[in-house]
Design an enzyme around this catalytic site. Structure first.
Site, PDB file in Angstrom:
ATOM      1  N   SER A   1       0.610  -0.967  -0.492  1.00 26.76           N
ATOM      2  CA  SER A   1       0.332   0.360   0.217  1.00 26.76           C
ATOM      3  C   SER A   1       1.067   1.560  -0.383  1.00 26.76           C
ATOM      4  CB  SER A   1      -0.796   0.361   1.406  1.00 26.76           C
ATOM      5  OG  SER A   1      -1.690   1.085   0.979  1.00 26.76           O
TER       6      SER A   1
ATOM      7  N   ASP B   1      -9.231  -6.074  -4.597  1.00 33.70           N
ATOM      8  CA  ASP B   1      -8.687  -5.001  -4.008  1.00 33.70           C
ATOM      9  C   ASP B   1     -10.192  -3.790  -4.335  1.00 33.70           C
ATOM     10  OD1 ASP B   1      -7.885  -2.287  -2.770  1.00 33.70           O
ATOM     11  OD2 ASP B   1      -5.993  -3.230  -3.524  1.00 33.70           O
TER      12      ASP B   1
ATOM     13  N   HIS C   1      -6.504  -6.272  -0.528  1.00 27.11           N
ATOM     14  CA  HIS C   1      -5.980  -4.666  -0.644  1.00 27.11           C
ATOM     15  C   HIS C   1      -4.835  -5.970   0.251  1.00 27.11           C
ATOM     16  CE1 HIS C   1      -4.538  -1.156  -1.077  1.00 27.11           C
ATOM     17  NE2 HIS C   1      -4.090  -0.779   0.567  1.00 27.11           N
TER      18      HIS C   1
END
Length: 338
Positions: free
Chosen positions: A155, A277, A305
Site C-alpha cells: 500500500s 482490492d 487490499h
C-alpha cells in the site's frame, strides 16, 4: 537475560512501573506497547508483538537518537535481507503471518515501523514528514542492516520504498510492492486545513467504528469472529500518546507524491496485487508494471487490499520464489510464479 529483555531493561530502566513488570512476566510483551495489547487474541500477532524491540537510531533534528521499533531477525546472514515495511498508519504487526514463514525458510527478515507510525518512542515529537521518514529509514539501515536489501512495501509502504530507493539506490537490491498506493499525489486538501480540523480528522481516523469499517473494506473476507480482533491489531499503535501529533505532521506537510519517481526505479521489482482490492483499482497494477523498468506482476485471486494478511502462504511463496531467481526474464519469472 534474553536479548529482548536486556534491550527493554536498558531502555526503560528504573522507569518501568510495577504494572509493566507484571505485564512482561505474565505474557512477555515489551512494556512500551499500549496495555490494550493484552486483549489481542490472534496468536501470531501476540507472538510477533512479543518480539518488537526499540533500537537507537540517529536523527537529524539535534535531539540525539530515537528509540525506533522493529522486529529484528533471529539470525543475520551473508545473503540479502528482506525488510518489511507497512502501509499507511499501520505497524509491523501487519506481517504477523508472513514474517514467520520467511524466517522458517531461512531468510534474514526485518519488520520495520515507519517513522511516525508503529511503536517507536516519539515523546520528543520529531518531524514525521516524508523527508524525515526517508532519513530515519536510511539511518536504521546504515546502523543495523548494512547491506543491500529486498525492500517490501505494501500500500503506501510502496511509496515509502520508491522515495527511499530514489534517494538511496545503493541500499536496495530488489523491490516487492503489494497493492501499491503510489499514484496519489500527496495529501491533497489536508495540507490547507487549520490544525484544529486536521486533529479532528485524525481523531476520527482512530475511532473504533471507522477502523472496523476500514478493516472490513480491506479484505475480501475476514475470518468469522476475527473482525474486532484484526481491527484491534491494526489500531494498537494509535493508542500511543504521540500518534495524533505524528500523523497530523505527516499529513499537513503533504504526504507522498512519488508519481514522477516510478520510472526512475531500476531495481527488479515483483508486484503483487489482490484481484478483489476495493481500495486501489486493479488497473493501476498493470500501469505500475508498465511504468517500472523491470517488473513482473502476480494477481492473487479471491483477495483484497492486504494479501500478506489474507493470503500469507501465497505472498511468502511469491517472495521466496522472487528471491531465488537471479538474472531471469519477465517471462521466465512469470512461469516460476505461476
Amino acid at each position: 537475560m534474553p536479548p529482548l529483555l536486556t534491550s527493554m531493561a536498558t531502555t526503560c530502566g528504573p522507569l518501568l512501573s510495577t504494572r509493566a513488570r507484571v505485564r512482561m512476566s505474565a505474557r512477555g510483551f515489551p512494556p512500551f506497547l499500549p496495555k490494550e495489547v493484552e486483549r489481542i487474541k490472534d496468536r501470531q500477532a501476540v507472538e510477533l508483538a512479543k518480539r518488537i524491540e526499540r533500537v537507537p537510531v540517529k536523527i537529524d533534528s539535534g535531539k540525539g537518537t530515537l528509540m525506533s521499533s522493529c522486529v529484528k531477525p533471529l539470525h543475520q546472514s551473508n545473503n540479502e535481507p528482506v525488510v518489511l515495511l507497512h502501509g499507511f498508519d499501520s505497524s509491523c504487526l501487519e506481517w504477523r503471518y508472513v514474517h514467520p514463514l520467511l524466517e522458517d525458510a531461512g531468510v534474514e527478515t526485518w519488520a520495520i515501523d515507519i517513522l511516525g507510525w508503529g511503536f517507536s518512542d516519539l515523546a520528543t515529537l520529531p518531524t514525521c514528514d516524508v523527508t524525515a521518514k526517508c532519513k530515519h529509514l536510511y539511518q536504521l539501515w546504515r546502523s543495523y542492516i548494512k547491506k543491500p536489501m529486498v525492500l517490501v512495501g505494501p500500500s503506501l509502504g510502496a511509496a515509502v520504498a520508491i522515495d527511499f530507493v530514489a534517494n538511496h539506490p545503493e541500499a536496495v537490491s530488489k523491490l516487492v510492492f503489494i497493492d501499491a498506493s503510489v499514484y496519489t499525489e500527496g495529501a491533497g486538501d489536508m495540507t490547507k486545513l487549520p490544525k484544529i480540523f486536521a486533529y479532528a480528522g485524525v481523531y476520527i481516523l482512530k475511532s473504533l467504528l471507522l477502523r472496523l469499517y476500514a478493516t472490513k473494506l480491506a479484505f475480501k473476507e475476514v475470518p468469522k469472529g476475527s473482525l474486532l480482533d484484526w481491527t484491534n491489531v491494526g489500531r494498537l499503535h494509535c493508542l500511543l500518546p504521540w500518534w495524533e501529533d505524528a500523523t497530523v505532521d505527516f499529513m499537513i506537510n503533504g504526504g507522498y507524491n512519488v508519481v514522477n519517481l516510478i520510472k526512475q526505479v531500476k531495481q527488479k521489482t515483483l508486484v503483487i496485487w489482490g484481484e478483489d482490492d476495493q481500495i486501489i483499482n486493479t488497473e493501476l497494477a498493470i500501469k505500475l508494471c508498465n511504468d517500472l523498468q523491470d517488473s513482473v506482476l502476480y494477481m492473487i485471486p479471491d483477495c483484497g487490499h492486504i494479501p500478506h494478511v489474507e493470503k500469507p502462504d501465497k505472498v511468502a511463496e511469491l517472495i521466496l520464489g522472487f528471491l531465488s531467481r537471479e538474472n531471469v526474464t519477465q517471462e521466465q519469472l512469470r512461469e516460476v510464479l505461476k
